[in-house]
Design a protein around this motif. Structure first.
Motif, PDB file in Angstrom:
ATOM      1  N   GLU A  87     -15.824  12.432  11.312  1.00  0.00           N
ATOM      2  CA  GLU A  87     -14.469  12.639  11.818  1.00  0.00           C
ATOM      3  C   GLU A  87     -13.474  12.068  10.806  1.00  0.00           C
ATOM      4  N   VAL A  88     -12.857  12.963  10.042  1.00  0.00           N
ATOM      5  CA  VAL A  88     -11.959  12.539   8.967  1.00  0.00           C
ATOM      6  C   VAL A  88     -10.592  12.186   9.538  1.00  0.00           C
ATOM      7  N   GLN A  89     -10.110  10.997   9.186  1.00  0.00           N
ATOM      8  CA  GLN A  89      -8.842  10.486   9.690  1.00  0.00           C
ATOM      9  C   GLN A  89      -8.020   9.902   8.552  1.00  0.00           C
ATOM     10  N   ALA A  90      -6.743   9.741   8.830  1.00  0.00           N
ATOM     11  CA  ALA A  90      -5.881   9.016   7.895  1.00  0.00           C
ATOM     12  C   ALA A  90      -6.181   7.518   7.988  1.00  0.00           C
ATOM     13  N   VAL A  91      -5.754   6.770   6.996  1.00  0.00           N
ATOM     14  CA  VAL A  91      -5.974   5.324   6.948  1.00  0.00           C
ATOM     15  C   VAL A  91      -4.633   4.612   7.080  1.00  0.00           C
ATOM     16  N   THR A  92      -4.603   3.563   7.882  1.00  0.00           N
ATOM     17  CA  THR A  92      -3.423   2.701   7.955  1.00  0.00           C
ATOM     18  C   THR A  92      -3.862   1.267   7.682  1.00  0.00           C
ATOM     19  N   LEU A  93      -2.949   0.460   7.163  1.00  0.00           N
ATOM     20  CA  LEU A  93      -3.298  -0.909   6.799  1.00  0.00           C
ATOM     21  C   LEU A  93      -3.800  -1.712   7.994  1.00  0.00           C
ATOM     22  N   PHE A 109      -7.169   7.219   0.912  1.00  0.00           N
ATOM     23  CA  PHE A 109      -6.462   8.413   1.374  1.00  0.00           C
ATOM     24  C   PHE A 109      -7.143   9.113   2.547  1.00  0.00           C
ATOM     25  N   ALA A 110      -8.335   8.662   2.931  1.00  0.00           N
ATOM     26  CA  ALA A 110      -8.992   9.209   4.122  1.00  0.00           C
ATOM     27  C   ALA A 110     -10.135   8.290   4.506  1.00  0.00           C
ATOM     28  N   GLN A 111     -10.571   8.419   5.751  1.00  0.00           N
ATOM     29  CA  GLN A 111     -11.724   7.672   6.222  1.00  0.00           C
ATOM     30  C   GLN A 111     -12.493   8.532   7.218  1.00  0.00           C
ATOM     31  N   GLU A 112     -13.756   8.190   7.396  1.00  0.00           N
ATOM     32  CA  GLU A 112     -14.538   8.780   8.470  1.00  0.00           C
ATOM     33  C   GLU A 112     -14.656   7.750   9.582  1.00  0.00           C
ATOM     34  N   ASP A 143      -4.483  -5.701   0.501  1.00  0.00           N
ATOM     35  CA  ASP A 143      -3.789  -5.636  -0.789  1.00  0.00           C
ATOM     36  C   ASP A 143      -4.173  -4.347  -1.521  1.00  0.00           C
ATOM     37  N   VAL A 144      -3.942  -3.228  -0.826  1.00  0.00           N
ATOM     38  CA  VAL A 144      -4.228  -1.895  -1.359  1.00  0.00           C
ATOM     39  C   VAL A 144      -3.103  -0.963  -0.923  1.00  0.00           C
ATOM     40  N   GLN A 145      -3.109   0.228  -1.446  1.00  0.00           N
ATOM     41  CA  GLN A 145      -2.168   1.255  -1.023  1.00  0.00           C
ATOM     42  C   GLN A 145      -2.880   2.249  -0.105  1.00  0.00           C
ATOM     43  N   VAL A 146      -2.153   2.815   0.807  1.00  0.00           N
ATOM     44  CA  VAL A 146      -2.699   3.877   1.637  1.00  0.00           C
ATOM     45  C   VAL A 146      -1.800   5.109   1.533  1.00  0.00           C
TER      46      VAL A 146
END
Length: 317
Positions: free
Chosen positions: A278-284, A106-109, A311-314
């Motif tokens: 730097e917190v960002q959204a995650v895309t496949l 649900f988030a990444q740096e 093979d995960v959900q975002v």
């Protein structure tokens, strides 16, 4: 009992059940957050009470659950013992996937390649990566540094089997390195800056060009589907915390120093300079390096099976 009385009792029961359901719907909800000492942004939110205040407005309580490392944290997430995981190194979700965990990013740096490195003592005969052949190297299993070591060895034309890994926690790794029990140590911030400032060392390689070192925030897939509003609030607070650390480095260091084993302000500030926060959204389509990590660990015989990193959900904010 007369039919009328039975009917009235039934209606009264339904009304009572409806009232209880309504009260339950408005009952205080609790989100359980798992974290590590290295979970900088979550630690700041916890210490300053910012996240709890934001969630309280929506009638949500918070409980905090500390874990020694990322793997047991994601294991707890997978079995439902916590709802949200603070940041873990990019390698950790790969091991969790291999164990068939149902995860949602649900988030990444953003990448922080200089926040991890391979260090040797200043007087070490090891001068280049190829010199690591046959050497004993301290590394934390499944951590981001584990992949950095594999990538560095690969660059030098070496296989993981060409070295002797000593799987140690950061504290034990530091002790082994300091007491000449290992030839090199692969570690991350703030342990990296700490050892560089306190001991005569040389940096053999950091993650530049080898491992971008992203950190990911995860939740269980069922929780993500049921509580998108909680994830939205947490995401917003993490983003704000990341901006605050970068705009107030000294203030952040003063808060974090005592929580990181009483590290001095200068060390913490220098360590944090190597992290993006730097917190960002995650895309496949951003999980390409995750696939490289999965393939590298599988090739090295460290994963029981091949893993499809997508093979995960975002979750989308």
């Amino acid at each position: 009992m007369p039919l009328f009385s039975l009917h009235r009792l039934f209606i009264t029961g339904l009304a009572t059940l409806g009232l209880c359901t309504a009260l339950s719907a408005h009952a205080q909800e609790t989100v359980r957050i798992g974290y590590q000492k290295s979970s900088t942004l979550i630690t700041l939110l916890k210490t300053q009470g910012t996240l709890e205040k934001a969630l309280k407005t929506d009638g949500i309580d918070v409980t905090w659950h500390e874990f020694p490392s990322g793997l047991p944290l994601l294991e707890a997430l997978n079995v439902g013992n916590v709802d949200i995981s603070a940041d873990v190194a990019d390698t950790v979700p790969i091991f969790a996937q291999a164990a068939q965990a149902k995860l949602t990013y649900f988030a990444q740096e953003a990448p922080s390649p200089q926040a991890q490195a391979i260090v040797v003592r200043k007087d070490s005969p090891i001068q280049q990566l190829a010199d690591l052949k046959g050497k004993k190297i301290a590394v934390t299993k499944a951590a981001g540094t584990h992949y950095l070591l594999i990538a560095a060895l690969n660059k030098a034309g070496l296989a993981f089997s060409d070295i002797e890994p000593a799987y140690l926690t950061p504290a034990d790794g530091r002790a082994a390195f300091e007491n000449n029990k290992v030839d090199a140590w692969v570690t991350w911030e703030p342990f990296l800056t700490s050892v560089q400032r306190q001991l005569p060392t040389r940096t053999l390689a950091d993650g530049t060009g080898l491992a971008s070192y992203k950190r990911y925030y995860l939740t269980g897939t069922p929780y993500a589907k049921a509580h998108p509003e909680v994830l939205k609030l947490v995401y917003e607070q993490l983003h704000q915390a990341g901006e605050w650390v970068k705009s107030h480095p000294r203030d952040a260091a003063k808060v974090l120093g005592p929580l990181w084993g009483n590290l001095d302000v200068e060390t913490v500030e220098a360590a944090n300079a190597h992290r993006s926060y730097e917190v960002q959204a995650v895309t496949l389509d951003q999980l390409g390096e995750q696939q490289k990590i999965a393939d590298a660990f599988f090739k090295a015989g460290l994963l029981p099976k091949a893993v499809d990193a997508q093979d995960v959900q975002v979750w989308k904010p």
